[in-house]
Design an enzyme around this catalytic site. Structure first.
Site, PDB file in Angstrom:
ATOM      1  N   GLU A   1       0.875  -1.167   0.000  1.00 60.97           N
ATOM      2  CA  GLU A   1       0.000   0.000   0.000  1.00 60.97           C
ATOM      3  C   GLU A   1       0.912   1.216   0.000  1.00 60.97           C
ATOM      4  O   GLU A   1       1.595   1.487   0.982  1.00 60.97           O
ATOM      5  CB  GLU A   1      -0.906   0.023   1.239  1.00 60.97           C
ATOM      6  CG  GLU A   1      -1.812   1.232   1.284  1.00 60.97           C
ATOM      7  CD  GLU A   1      -2.504   1.411   2.631  1.00 60.97           C
ATOM      8  OE1 GLU A   1      -3.139   2.465   2.816  1.00 60.97           O
ATOM      9  OE2 GLU A   1      -2.390   0.518   3.486  1.00 60.97           O
TER      10      GLU A   1
ATOM     11  N   CYS B 100      -3.463   7.826   4.092  1.00 62.77           N
ATOM     12  CA  CYS B 100      -3.458   7.431   2.682  1.00 62.77           C
ATOM     13  C   CYS B 100      -4.765   7.747   1.991  1.00 62.77           C
ATOM     14  O   CYS B 100      -4.825   7.821   0.761  1.00 62.77           O
ATOM     15  CB  CYS B 100      -3.136   5.946   2.544  1.00 62.77           C
ATOM     16  SG  CYS B 100      -4.283   4.881   3.437  1.00 62.77           S
TER      17      CYS B 100
END
Length: 436
Positions: A266, A305
């Site tokens: 990620e 994020c």
């Protein structure tokens, strides 16, 4: 009147938990600081750690112990972990405020995310029940006789789930990865971002002190991972959260490639929010858009994020969107999280501050700096100390390259006008690989 928080006030030594024992490194230590004051809080080192031994212990002791448990039993381990964190929620919130620079609300967001995720997977384990494997679809007759029968099942891998986590969510990030692996019957070796590892360390102390998990089921690295990744084999898995550049380095490491280690990443994102042309100014949808973009830009000081980096608005209303977003961002009170009235703390590290400032400079070079122009005077912080940055809005054209090239990981968003046609907005979103 500003009030001092009850945060960490003494130097602490963070230890790793490897091969069933606490370990203290014997070399040069990394220093963890309070990003509001730059005061040193803790030190940690992994010099001298035997990661090969730690992995072997996890594979040979932790793995078999988890494999003996049913999904329901593994779920109860997760439930115990969730309850342990919840019972110490307030002290853990203070650790997040001290080492992460989080406001109390942002620290709760991280810790409650960990509590809730572990509880959710505990419920999932209960639902999966008294089995140790998952049946994948219906069985199939493979020959003329029904005696020749095939069925796919998923079983636990015989390796270690190695988790290299990011600095911004030391609790939630650790829990969401660990919950999946432990429920699947794989032992975990968790390495938090060193700069904010204090909170993760405190949580792991709870797990170890209360003996919540079988020996070898959960290992912890407080500091550098050293040669850990090169020691992984084909039954291990590696999950990484962080920068795209570091992810590319990990994927290309010789041991990872030669032994076909599974890697899940990620990394950088360029998330977008698009105001549709049918959302009239002042409507419920329009007001929600303004509110959510402003909140998302400043929650966790923009260090998440899922933060909105690119804001697309129809040309016909872009000026009003700019003014309303600017008003909300300028109302944010920046300062030490332990001070009264503060609604946004600092970024986590000096390196983060340098990167955010450089990113703002790149964006402003291709657009107009709307907010973040004046001198910042953080509330409750020592003069000249702390890694503070003002909530920043940049207005740019759709052709600006920096907007679609790289995420600025802080309280920074760019407003971009578009024609008002959905197809044009969709093309702009795709240009940076972001999401609606």
């Amino acid at each position: 009147m500003a009030t001092k928080s009850r945060l960490v006030t003494h130097m602490e030594e963070l230890r790793s938990h490897l091969a069933g024992e606490w370990f203290t490194g014997n070399g040069k230590a990394a220093t963890l600081v309070n990003p509001s004051t730059e005061e040193a809080l803790a030190q940690t080192s992994t010099d001298g750690a035997d990661f090969g031994k730690a992995l072997a212990f996890a594979r040979n002791t932790g793995g078999p112990a988890l494999a003996e448990l049913t999904f329901a039993q593994r779920g109860e381990l997760l439930r115990a972990m969730s309850k342990a964190i919840h019972a110490q929620r307030d002290p853990l919130i203070e650790a997040g405020m001290a080492n992460g620079g989080n406001t109390r609300g942002d620290a709760k967001f991280d810790i409650d995310g960990a509590i809730g995720t572990l509880a959710y997977y505990a419920d999932l384990g209960k639902e999966l029940g008294d089995s140790r494997l998952l049946v994948d679809g219906d069985g199939v007759q493979l020959g003329r006789s029904p005696r020749f029968w095939g069925e796919h099942v998923s079983v636990s891998r015989r390796g270690v789930a190695v988790h290299i986590n990011a600095f911004n969510f030391p609790a939630w990030g650790m829990a969401e990865k660990a919950a999946c692996a432990l429920l699947a019957g794989m032992p975990v070796l968790s390495k938090p971002g060193t700069s904010t590892a204090l909170l993760a360390y405190r949580i792991v102390q709870l797990f170890v002190d209360q003996k919540l998990l079988p020996a070898g089921a959960f290992s912890f690295v407080a500091g550098s991972a050293g040669n850990l990744v090169e020691l992984l084999d084909g039954q291990d898995v590696l999950a990484f959260t962080g920068s795209g550049d570091t992810a590319a380095t990990l994927r290309a490491m010789q041991g990872v490639v030669s032994r076909s280690v599974r890697v899940n990443v990620e990394a950088d994102s360029l998330n977008a929010a698009v105001l549709g042309p049918d959302a009239a100014v002042g409507s419920e949808t329009y007001n929600l858009f303004i509110k959510d973009v402003a909140r998302d830009a400043t929650q966790k000081t923009g260090q998440k994020c899922t933060a909105i980096r690119r804001v697309f608005a129809p040309e016909s209303v872009v000026d009003q969107v700019r003014d309303e977003l600017a008003a909300r961002l300028e109302a944010v009170v920046v300062g030490s999280p332990g001070s009264e009235g503060v609604t946004m703390g600092p970024v986590a590290t000096a390196a983060q501050l340098r990167d955010v400032r450089a990113g703002i400079e790149r964006l402003a070079g291709e657009g107009e700096l709307v907010t973040g122009k004046g001198k910042l005077e953080p509330v409750g912080a020592p003069a000249g100390k702390g890694y503070f940055v003002a909530p920043t809005l940049v207005r740019a054209s759709a052709s600006a390259k920096a907007v679609h090239a790289h995420e600025v990981f802080g309280p920074v968003a760019t407003l971009i006008p578009f024609s008002g046609k959905a197809a044009d907005a969709s093309e702009l979103v795709r240009r940076g690989g972001g999401a609606w």
